[in-house]
Enzyme design. Structure first.
Site: not given
Ligand code: GLU
Length: 423
Positions: A113, A225-231
């Site tokens: 990460k 939350g309404y970012g990419n995942a939430g939306y």
């Molecule tokens: N950031 C996303 C996660 O936490 C995707 C990670 C990725 O695609 O490598 O799973």
């Protein structure tokens, strides 16, 4: 292996939580102290200072990190977050969760990460581009299509991935787009990567509803939350299940509407006014109330530590689908389990993103593009299988779904560490 990092032991330090979770799961696998010690230690960490020319001519120095937690099963994989409250312990925790996530989905990848302490909301496109390129230059020797492959995460976008992949390619002297996933389609991105995190989460909700006997077409859903995942979660709940979104929120506040919130109208409102709260015809509620609403499904889709010992007892949802990483603390987990709430843990529920990232890597290696339907089908198969292996482990050991996910994932990581002769 690096020396054990110093960890500030406190309830809400995500890395302290990870280490607690490893210890708690180890007994179900009869792990040795050596195996536990390796699992509790990030393999490699990079701390970088990034001088960036701002639009007013000044140089500002940003701090960034890349933690490669464990690459026993394959190249490091995991997103990069741009966030003002980023800390190295958060990045370590997220890198560890990536290790379990890739193992749980049985991908031939490890976990990593990255993060940069910055506030992208206050930066221009030019400043963001210079910061993204500076980060890639700084981590260049440590990443690569066969070494460690970053991706988007909180407040990072396909455009940011494109700048980073371009910078890497320029340094290599040839296109090397496979260094990054979550890229735009025109630069080797995969069909289906945009909504992959939410879509994978929907497949796990579908499976959970089957085992719990919940009719999703009548389900009421709250999304935090309404970012990419939430939306995308909101639109897919409607499109795949016919479920009703009764509450949603973003960093500015929360909204409620019993008749249902139109996911696209909420998104348009957020884009044009910076918040879903300015939507007409909805009631504004307090953020904490959203988590405690009497709904069928609660989807935390923002940050860590939102469901804690303070509010877990008040959660009325039947299913918590964790699209965010680390939204529930260990104390809250115990309370929710005792109360019969079915938690689909983060590194299972949100694994759709990295799974389609893996498909993107495969397509990049082959210089090929799959159809979107094929991506959906392959994602569905993998995540459905992962859901049931976790569910079965939770039944077998009578443990909560998070511990069960740990048991399945750690078993796979340790098995490979043993075969490689690490432990
Ligand atoms: N950031 C996303 C996660 O936490 C995707 C990670 C990725 O695609 O490598 O799973």
């Amino acid at each position: 292996m690096a020396d054990k990092p110093e960890v500030i032991e406190c309830d809400e330090n995500p890395f302290a939580i990870v280490r607690q979770q490893i210890e708690a799961s180890a007994k179900y696998l009869n792990l040795t102290r050596e195996e536990i010690d390796v699992l509790k230690s990030p393999m490699r960490e990079l701390h970088v200072s990034l001088p960036v020319r701002m639009d007013d001519g000044r140089i500002k120095v940003f701090q960034g990190f890349r933690v490669q937690y464990n690459d026993a099963r394959g190249p490091g994989k995991g997103g990069i977050r741009f966030h003002p409250q980023e800390t190295v312990d958060t990045v370590r925790a997220l890198a560890a969760w990536m290790t379990w996530k890739t193992a749980l989905l049985d991908l031939p990848l490890g976990g990593a990460k990255g993060g940069i302490i910055c506030n992208p909301k206050e930066m221009s496109q030019g400043e963001l581009e210079r910061l993204s390129r500076a980060y890639m230059r700084a981590v260049f020797p440590f990443v690569g299509p066969e070494k460690d492959v970053p991706a988007p995460d909180v407040y990072t976008t396909p455009q940011i991935m494109a700048w980073m992949a371009d910078e890497y390619s320029v340094i290599c002297g040839k296109p090397q787009f496979g260094v990054i996933t979550g890229k735009p389609l025109s630069m080797g991105g995969s069909p289906g990567r945009g909504d992959a995190t939410a879509r994978g989460g929907m497949y796990t909700i579908r499976e959970a509803a089957k085992v719990l006997g919940i009719d999703l077409s009548k389900a009421r859903v709250a999304i935090q939350g309404y970012g990419n995942a939430g939306y995308y979660a909101a639109t897919l709940c409607r499109d795949l299940f016919g479920a009703r979104i009764v509450a949603a929120c973003d960093s500015q506040g929360s909204i409620y509407c019993e008749e249902g919130i139109d996911p696209d109208a909420a998104y348009e409102c957020k884009c044009s006014t910076q918040s879903v709260c300015n939507m007409p015809g909805v009631e504004c509620i307090c953020g904490d109330d959203l988590l405690e609403l009497d709904v069928d499904i609660l989807i935390p889709a923002a940050m860590e530590n939102v469901i804690t010992a303070k509010n877990a007892d008040k959660v009325k949802a039947k299913i918590i689908a964790e699209l965010a990483n680390g939204p529930t603390t260990p104390e809250a987990d115990d309370i929710l389990f005792a109360n019969g709430v079915h938690v689909i843990p983060d590194f299972l529920c949100n694994a759709g993103g990295v799974t389609v990232s893996y498909f993107e890597m495969v397509q990049n290696f082959y210089m090929y593009r799959w159809e979107e339907a094929e991506v959906h089908h392959k994602l569905d198969r993998r995540i459905t299988e992962a859901y049931h292996s976790v569910y079965n482990a939770s039944r077998e050991h009578n443990i909560n779904m998070r511990q069960a996910a740990y048991v399945v994932a750690l078993k796979r990581v340790v098995e490979t560490m043993k075969i490689r002769g690490w432990v």
